[in-house]
Design an enzyme around this catalytic site. Structure first.
Site, PDB file in Angstrom:
ATOM      1  N   GLU A  16       1.635  -4.705  22.845  1.00  0.00           N
ATOM      2  CA  GLU A  16       2.495  -3.363  23.377  1.00  0.00           C
ATOM      3  C   GLU A  16       1.866  -2.973  24.468  1.00  0.00           C
ATOM      4  OE1 GLU A  16       2.720  -0.475  20.052  1.00  0.00           O
ATOM      5  OE2 GLU A  16       3.114  -2.155  18.640  1.00  0.00           O
TER       6      GLU A  16
ATOM      7  N   HIS B 124       7.434   1.490  18.697  1.00  0.00           N
ATOM      8  CA  HIS B 124       6.854   2.064  17.860  1.00  0.00           C
ATOM      9  C   HIS B 124       6.914   3.498  17.467  1.00  0.00           C
ATOM     10  CE1 HIS B 124       2.332   1.062  16.670  1.00  0.00           C
ATOM     11  NE2 HIS B 124       2.710   2.067  16.071  1.00  0.00           N
TER      12      HIS B 124
ATOM     13  N   ARG C 173      -3.091  -7.958  -1.702  1.00  0.00           N
ATOM     14  CA  ARG C 173      -4.141  -8.494  -1.971  1.00  0.00           C
ATOM     15  C   ARG C 173      -4.378  -8.186  -3.760  1.00  0.00           C
ATOM     16  NH1 ARG C 173      -8.222  -6.315   1.899  1.00  0.00           N
ATOM     17  NH2 ARG C 173      -7.465  -4.675   1.189  1.00  0.00           N
TER      18      ARG C 173
ATOM     19  N   GLY D 283       0.682  -1.282   0.060  1.00  0.00           N
ATOM     20  CA  GLY D 283      -0.211  -0.052   0.177  1.00  0.00           C
ATOM     21  C   GLY D 283       0.709   1.303  -0.070  1.00  0.00           C
TER      22      GLY D 283
ATOM     23  N   GLY E 274       7.278   4.587  14.379  1.00  0.00           N
ATOM     24  CA  GLY E 274       6.731   4.905  12.929  1.00  0.00           C
ATOM     25  C   GLY E 274       6.659   6.423  12.412  1.00  0.00           C
TER      26      GLY E 274
ATOM     27  N   ARG F   1       1.892  -3.801  12.289  1.00  0.00           N
ATOM     28  CA  ARG F   1       1.208  -4.200  13.698  1.00  0.00           C
ATOM     29  C   ARG F   1       1.457  -5.232  14.132  1.00  0.00           C
ATOM     30  NH1 ARG F   1       0.169   0.454  13.754  1.00  0.00           N
ATOM     31  NH2 ARG F   1      -1.598   1.856  14.106  1.00  0.00           N
TER      32      ARG F   1
END
Ligand code: NAP
Length: 318
Positions: free
Chosen positions: A266, A284, A179, A156, A286, A237
């Site tokens: 987490e 985390h 997908r 994505g 990001g 995730r």
């Protein structure tokens, strides 16, 4: 004026923007909302701006009969902590913040790729511990990433941004599992299975959303298929990856190293992961840059503004 709850402290610019449109209640606690607080939020506010960790599960909506709250404007692109279908059932719209997070998260993927491949965490710990004996030609040899093959799970926005960095910045071949097909401006080959991706890639990167559909899609069969010299990175995730299987594979030496930004439970990080030198662990990070968090917050505020103005919010997900 509509009453809106911001569930965590947010950058000043975001709070100011929210205050120009709404009567804002700012929760001054960095910890996630508890079940009772979420129920209360649905009853007391017209809109809520929640984020990661605020577990708006079906259970929360089940008790909410004709809630005052009509929109959850999530701060973040990942919204697997919100049961969006159950929210819709309760008459509550859900929005997220796509795009604002893309480059920063791709950068953290690159950080982890390089740290894992080049053993940066291990080396840094050695220096800090005063255990560095000095340079020598065969010390701490890692994986040279230039020209290798990166395998991206979930092509994505973020997956494509990682692919771009790997292709243009490091001359890597790009393969991906997704997908639907994703036509790219540079060669990127879609593979049919996660195992095929793992077998061909030198570096496997997870960038697929979390949630029921992707729960544990990366498990032992993927880890067993990886090259012994391979590295595994997850910036998506924690629940996408079977963490117990990851630990077992690392302990068995199935591949060379892992870099993780996200975890199944987490902020709990298993001791077994902390004990392994070839595992890089980030908290985390990001999107953790002020301008990125501001952009995310302003996007969430815009979703709220549009919703209460009777428009379709730009980032509606349910
Ligand atoms: P996105 O643009 O929606 O991309 C997700 C990609 O995954 C899409 O290409 C989608 O395929 C694919 N996909 C979804 N379900 C799949 C499945 N079951 N099997 C195969 N492919 C599947 O999302 P994004 O903006 O790149 O963000 C991705 C995720 O990164 C977020 O959901 C979030 O959880 C995570 N994230 C983490 C951080 C961090 O701080 N570490 C920061 C931001 C985001 P289609 O195109 O066919 O739908």
């Amino acid at each position: 004026m509509k009453r809106v709850l911001l569930t965590r402290p947010l950058p000043d610019r975001v709070v100011e923007a929210a205050r120009t449109h709404f009567e804002v209640e700012l929760r001054d606690d960095p910890a996630p909302l508890k079940l009772g607080q979420m129920r209360g939020a649905l009853a007391l506010y017209d809109g809520v701006l929640p984020t990661l960790g605020d577990m708006f599960s079906a259970e929360v909506f089940a008790d909410a009969e004709n809630p005052r709250c009509k929109i959850l404007a999530n701060f973040g692109v990942g919204y697997n902590h919100i049961d969006a279908a159950a929210a819709r059932g309760a008459g509550i719209s859900v929005t997220n913040t796509p795009g604002a997070v893309t480059d920063a998260t791709a950068d953290i993927a690159m950080t982890l790729i390089l740290m894992s491949a080049r053993r940066a965490g291990e080396g840094e710990r050695m220096v800090r511990a005063g255990k560095w004996p000095g340079w020598n030609p065969t010390q701490m040899l890692g994986l040279h990433v230039s020209g290798k093959t990166v395998g991206i799970i979930g092509m994505g926005r973020i997956g494509q941004a990682i692919a771009q960095r790997c292709h243009y910045g490091f001359g890597m071949d790009v393969i991906y599992y997704n997908r639907s097909p994703k036509p790219m401006e540079f060669p990127a080959r879609q593979v049919e299975s996660l195992e095929a991706l793992a077998a061909q890639a030198d570096i496997v990167v997870v960038a697929v959303p979390g949630g029921a559909e992707t729960h544990h899609i990366v498990g032992s069969s993927v880890f067993e298929a990886m090259k012994p010299s391979g590295h595994f990175v997850n910036i998506a995730r924690g629940d996408v990856v079977n963490e117990a299987a990851l630990i077992a594979a690392l302990q068995a030496g199935a591949f060379a190293g892992a870099g993780l930004d996200v975890y199944e439970k987490e902020p709990i990080v298993p001791e077994a992961l902390k004990a392994m030198e070839n595992v890089t662990l980030l908290p985390h990070l990001g999107t953790a840059a002020l301008e990125v968090r501001e952009a995310m917050g302003l996007m969430a505020v815009e979703n709220l503004r549009a919703f209460f103005a009777g428009e379709i919010p730009p980032n509606l997900v349910n």
